[in-house]
Design an enzyme around this catalytic site. Sequence first.
Site, mmCIF file in Angstrom:
data_model
loop_
_atom_site.group_PDB
_atom_site.id
_atom_site.type_symbol
_atom_site.label_atom_id
_atom_site.label_comp_id
_atom_site.label_asym_id
_atom_site.label_seq_id
_atom_site.Cartn_x
_atom_site.Cartn_y
_atom_site.Cartn_z
ATOM 1 N N GLU A 134 112.095 52.825 53.636
ATOM 2 C CA GLU A 134 113.423 53.395 53.939
ATOM 3 C C GLU A 134 114.259 52.413 54.762
ATOM 4 O O GLU A 134 114.831 52.775 55.795
ATOM 5 C CB GLU A 134 113.256 54.709 54.722
ATOM 6 C CG GLU A 134 112.386 55.733 54.026
ATOM 7 C CD GLU A 134 112.240 57.044 54.794
ATOM 8 O OE1 GLU A 134 113.019 57.302 55.730
ATOM 9 O OE2 GLU A 134 111.330 57.819 54.451
ATOM 10 N N GLU A 161 105.210 61.319 58.772
ATOM 11 C CA GLU A 161 105.385 61.474 60.227
ATOM 12 C C GLU A 161 104.384 62.415 60.889
ATOM 13 O O GLU A 161 104.768 63.295 61.666
ATOM 14 C CB GLU A 161 106.821 61.915 60.517
ATOM 15 C CG GLU A 161 107.850 60.964 59.927
ATOM 16 C CD GLU A 161 109.294 61.390 60.153
ATOM 17 O OE1 GLU A 161 109.530 62.493 60.681
ATOM 18 O OE2 GLU A 161 110.192 60.608 59.787
HETATM 19 C C1 XIL Z 1 117.233 61.990 55.570
HETATM 20 C C2 XIL Z 1 118.245 62.139 54.430
HETATM 21 O O1 XIL Z 1 118.710 60.869 54.029
HETATM 22 C C3 XIL Z 1 119.391 63.004 54.889
HETATM 23 O O2 XIL Z 1 120.278 63.263 53.805
HETATM 24 C C4 XIL Z 1 118.875 64.335 55.455
HETATM 25 O O3 XIL Z 1 119.943 65.057 55.984
HETATM 26 C C5 XIL Z 1 117.855 64.084 56.547
HETATM 27 O O4 XIL Z 1 116.812 63.268 56.024
HETATM 28 N N1 XIL Z 1 113.059 59.719 57.405
HETATM 29 C C6 XIL Z 1 112.737 60.313 56.208
HETATM 30 C C7 XIL Z 1 113.807 60.782 55.309
HETATM 31 O O5 XIL Z 1 111.551 60.323 55.842
HETATM 32 O O6 XIL Z 1 113.439 61.921 54.582
HETATM 33 C C8 XIL Z 1 115.092 61.052 56.052
HETATM 34 O O7 XIL Z 1 116.103 61.310 55.091
HETATM 35 C C9 XIL Z 1 115.450 59.878 56.931
HETATM 36 C C10 XIL Z 1 114.384 59.664 57.973
#
Ligand code: XIL
Length: 375
Positions: A270, A166
């Site tokens: 993701e 990001e």
């Molecule tokens: C999220 C996790 O799943 C949660 O447990 C935590 O509280 C916050 O982060 N983008 C990303 C991930 O790159 O690291 C994030 O993961 C979700 C959004």
Amino acid sequence: MSLSRRELLKTSIGTCLALSQIKAKVFASALSSKGLKALYKDNFLLGTMLKPEAYLRETPEFTKLVNTEFNAIVADNAFKWMNIHPTDEHWDWSYADEFVKFGERNNMYNVGHVLVWHSQNPIGLFQGEGSDLKSGDVMLAKLEEHITTIVTRYKGRINAWDVVNEALDGNGWVNNEWYRTIGEDYVAKAFFAAHQADPEAVLLYNDYNLSSPSRRDVLVDYLSKAKNSGVPIHAVGMQGHFSLDFPNLDDFEESIEAFAEQGVRVHISELDVDVLPGLGPDQFPDYAAELDPYRDGLSSELEAKLAQRYSEIFKVLIKHQDKIDRVNLWGTTDGESWKNDFPIEGRVNYPLLFDRKLEPKAAYRAVAELKSTAI
Ligand code: XIL
């Protein structure tokens, strides 16, 4: 025995129904014995995100599910700076080590998430004298030491790293502390450090909303510059936090094509599909019942919509399989999804392929059915 026309019709409708039920059953058991990773073996790796429960307090049932369906894993928080390197002198390997061992035991493609990000860092990481940030030189040394230490420890055991998360948006560089201390060079430096520590590892730039044309253009521009200066970025991780109507899948497709044209591979890193109502700017962060309408279960209409959405997404992914190495869900069951707590805490969401009881959902069957000829 002679049957009237009406009875005959009733009997044959009954037989058809029974037959289609049997077919559905046979199909479902064929699917469940194969698992998605087998169905998609000629397309791309299929991954899931693991929470610590999965690799620290393993249950045979959950491990079996993960092993049947997936051949890639990523940890949700184990490698984030605040957890793995909470103070300058202190490293906590307890989660990351177990995650990596779980992957090795189960022949997984192991993904390390994430080395450099503006979020989930230890308090004070950037804090210098008074209200000033530390200097660029100090932060660059920290960044390089952090990356080198972690990537060296897991050299040859982690297949791919989300090196930077990001860092860009639709206007250019995100004005985060890394940028403010080191300048835009922090991204390239991070990739060089990771590559030096493990030259075999696949290195990803990971980001969200990459279907957005403006964000796509900014990243394409950066990838082209990075390529010219030899920055070892091997793949783009498109996070894929989708909803039922966002993003437009034509935009998604154009982004996959645009990144691949820059000579990098694409990972969907993701994936999940939010079914809950979005937030108006004035609603955040207030909680309202109408923003959490499916506490007692998803309506069958929405269940079908979610399945349809997953099917459309996977059709695009299959179409572009030559550019895509991995499609990773951000979790296995709805109960463990971060989407129950983001952007509002404590809602009941249904973004994944398995329900809270570990049963495959209609969305799972829709994804599997696209590959039914592979059974
Ligand atoms: C999220 C996790 O799943 C949660 O447990 C935590 O509280 C916050 O982060 N983008 C990303 C991930 O790159 O690291 C994030 O993961 C979700 C959004």
